[in-house]
Design an enzyme around this catalytic site. Structure first.
Site, short mmCIF file in Angstrom:
data_model
loop_
_atom_site.label_atom_id
_atom_site.label_comp_id
_atom_site.label_asym_id
_atom_site.label_seq_id
_atom_site.Cartn_x
_atom_site.Cartn_y
_atom_site.Cartn_z
N SER A 255 83.42 -23.03 11.14
CA SER A 255 83.82 -22.54 9.83
C SER A 255 82.62 -22.16 8.96
O SER A 255 81.80 -21.38 9.40
CB SER A 255 84.70 -23.60 9.17
OG SER A 255 85.59 -22.97 8.31
N TRP A 346 93.51 -17.03 8.34
CA TRP A 346 92.56 -16.96 7.21
C TRP A 346 91.19 -16.46 7.70
O TRP A 346 90.51 -15.73 7.01
CB TRP A 346 92.45 -18.37 6.61
CG TRP A 346 91.59 -18.54 5.41
CD1 TRP A 346 90.48 -19.35 5.32
CD2 TRP A 346 91.76 -17.98 4.10
NE1 TRP A 346 89.96 -19.31 4.05
CE2 TRP A 346 90.73 -18.47 3.28
CE3 TRP A 346 92.70 -17.10 3.55
CZ2 TRP A 346 90.59 -18.13 1.93
CZ3 TRP A 346 92.55 -16.75 2.21
CH2 TRP A 346 91.52 -17.26 1.43
N HIS A 396 92.97 -24.29 12.38
CA HIS A 396 91.55 -24.31 12.03
C HIS A 396 90.96 -25.69 12.30
O HIS A 396 91.24 -26.64 11.57
CB HIS A 396 91.46 -23.96 10.53
CG HIS A 396 90.07 -23.74 10.04
ND1 HIS A 396 89.29 -22.70 10.48
CD2 HIS A 396 89.32 -24.42 9.14
CE1 HIS A 396 88.13 -22.74 9.85
NE2 HIS A 396 88.12 -23.79 9.03
C1 GCU Z 1 87.42 -22.29 3.41
C2 GCU Z 1 86.67 -21.00 3.23
C3 GCU Z 1 86.20 -20.47 4.57
C4 GCU Z 1 85.45 -21.53 5.32
C5 GCU Z 1 86.27 -22.79 5.42
C6 GCU Z 1 85.57 -23.99 6.06
O1 GCU Z 1 88.64 -22.06 4.06
O2 GCU Z 1 87.50 -20.10 2.55
O3 GCU Z 1 85.38 -19.34 4.37
O4 GCU Z 1 85.06 -21.06 6.58
O5 GCU Z 1 86.64 -23.20 4.13
O6 GCU Z 1 84.35 -24.07 6.05
O7 GCU Z 1 86.28 -24.87 6.53
#
Ligand code: GCU
Length: 420
Positions: A255, A346, A396
């Site tokens: 992420s 997302w 995620h």
């Molecule tokens: C949020 C953010 C993302 C990121 C994520 C994470 O969802 O919007 O851009 O990658 O956090 O780091 O878990």
């Protein structure tokens, strides 16, 4: 708290493929719209530096010059996993030109081969979200002392509690990784730069005489650049750990830390392999698709991640002088693996695949096949070419299924020819 808001996946974003606007990707071989790079030498001399410069000036920001002194203190050394592994903890104290310091606690797990004590191993290096004590429940691990994001009973007043031990363990199958012949190195990203918008007063930014009270340059580094810089400082230290082969260190991340791994791999060519897990917007996903998270959304929810020049592209994705396929191409010809999850819209799985695919011309110019596939593969059908791609079923996260693919990819590209 802005970082928490960033977690929320708001309604009103586009998840409809038919509503992705028409767009033209910049040619990765003609960075900044300049003349097309014609040869591998020209890529090294002009193409790569020009591409790197665009990402520094308009996205992640420029890391300041200035000498940083690192002191490494070994704070623990244990045999773990019934003698199959060894775990050392070090505190790296980094002191910058301002005289200010940060302390980064690192965990170094190495496999133990009873027949060959002198063996050195390839390694995965990645930052963690919740502290080293969250990666492995062993109560001997030092509790993280940095500011942490709220997390139920695991964090009280932004400080770690005993309850958080092992809370992130499902993302770090350490025994499995050691069993496959790899070392694992991790540190908490907040140790390098706490993840909240503090006007760049603390963390790595404070080591340098910039910011503080003075207007910041639009290209001054944000937090992702600071975390990437921290990964390079950890990489420096790995040079001194005899059980780790410094020529075979893979940088990986999930992420926001996947965005960080891609940028660290782009900046620091000592990283032999790069893995992005669900890095999404600002990571592997193409910005121009505006599918799932957009630039406006990310720069509003987390204004400290990128340099302020990047914010001027909110809603103006087509004006960006690059797109994220060029971030992947900055790793060329080193192997890069891009991973997505089917329910993580997302992060725009298709946009992540298309980045990997569109980095391919740079690999070909350098004499390698980058991405073997021409179409996005189905769920659970990993493409393990030099630029690899995998989409797992589910949400995620980083899971054992992801790690199985990371390990297969590393077996193919990091150890195959060198393993004794
Ligand atoms: C949020 C953010 C993302 C990121 C994520 C994470 O969802 O919007 O851009 O990658 O956090 O780091 O878990």
């Amino acid at each position: 708290n802005a970082a928490d808001e960033a977690e929320a996946q708001p309604a009103g974003v586009n998840y409809d493929e038919s509503k992705v606007p028409a767009y033209t990707l910049p040619d990765p071989l003609a960075p900044g719209g300049g003349p097309r790079v014609q040869s591998a030498d020209e890529w090294r001399e002009r193409g790569r530096p020009a591409t790197l410069d665009l990402f520094k000036r308009f996205m992640f920001g420029v890391i300041p010059e200035g000498q940083v002194i690192t002191r490494a203190d070994l704070i623990s050394d244990h045999e773990v996993f019934d003698g199959k592994g060894r775990r050392r903890e070090y505190t790296l104290t980094l002191t910058g030109p301002t005289g200010r310091s940060i302390a980064v606690d690192i965990l170094v797990y190495t496999p133990v081969d009873p027949k060959r004590a002198d063996r050195s191993w390839p390694a995965f290096l990645g930052l963690n979200f919740k502290g080293n004590h969250a990666v492995d429940p062993d109560p001997r691990i030092k509790l993280c002392s940095s500011w942490l994001r709220p997390d139920g009973d695991n964090v009280v007043n932004n400080r770690a509690t005993e309850k958080g031990r092992g809370s992130e363990r499902s993302r770090w199958p350490i025994q499995t990784i050691l069993g496959r012949g790899y070392a694992v190195v991790t540190a908490c990203y907040h140790d390098i730069d706490p993840d909240y918008d503090d006007g760049f007063e603390n963390g790595a930014h404070a080591l340098f005489a910039e910011g503080r009270g003075r207007p910041r340059d639009p290209s001054a580094w944000g937090s992702i650049a600071a975390w990437a810089w921290g990964l390079s400082r950890i990489r420096d230290h790995l040079q001194t750990v005899p059980e780790i082969d410094p020529s075979r260190v893979a940088v990986m991340g999930h992420s926001r830390l996947g965005k960080t791994a891609l940028w660290a791999g782009a900046l620091d060519e000592r990283f032999a392999l790069v893995i992005s897990n669900e890095s999404g917007c600002g990571g592997a996903a193409l910005s121009r698709r505006r599918f799932g998270e957009t630039l406006e959304r990310i720069n509003t929810a987390a204004p400290h991640w990128f340099c302020s020049a990047f914010h001027t592209f909110n809603g103006k994705e087509d004006a960006l002088p690059f797109d994220q396929h060029q971030l992947i191409a900055l790793a060329a010809p080193r192997p890069v693996l891009v991973c997505s999850a089917s329910e993580d819209l997302w992060a725009d799985p298709k946009g992540e695949f298309l980045s990997a695919l569109n980095a391919d011309p740079v690999y070909r110019l350098l004499g390698f096949v980058g991405m073997e596939a021409r179409e996005m593969p189905g769920i659970g059908e990993p493409i393990l070419s030099r630029v690899g791609y995998h989409i797992r079923a589910g949400k995620h996260d980083t899971t054992d299924v992801d790690w199985a693919v990371f390990l297969d990819f590393a077996d193919r590209h990091l150890t195959a020819t060198i393993r004794p």
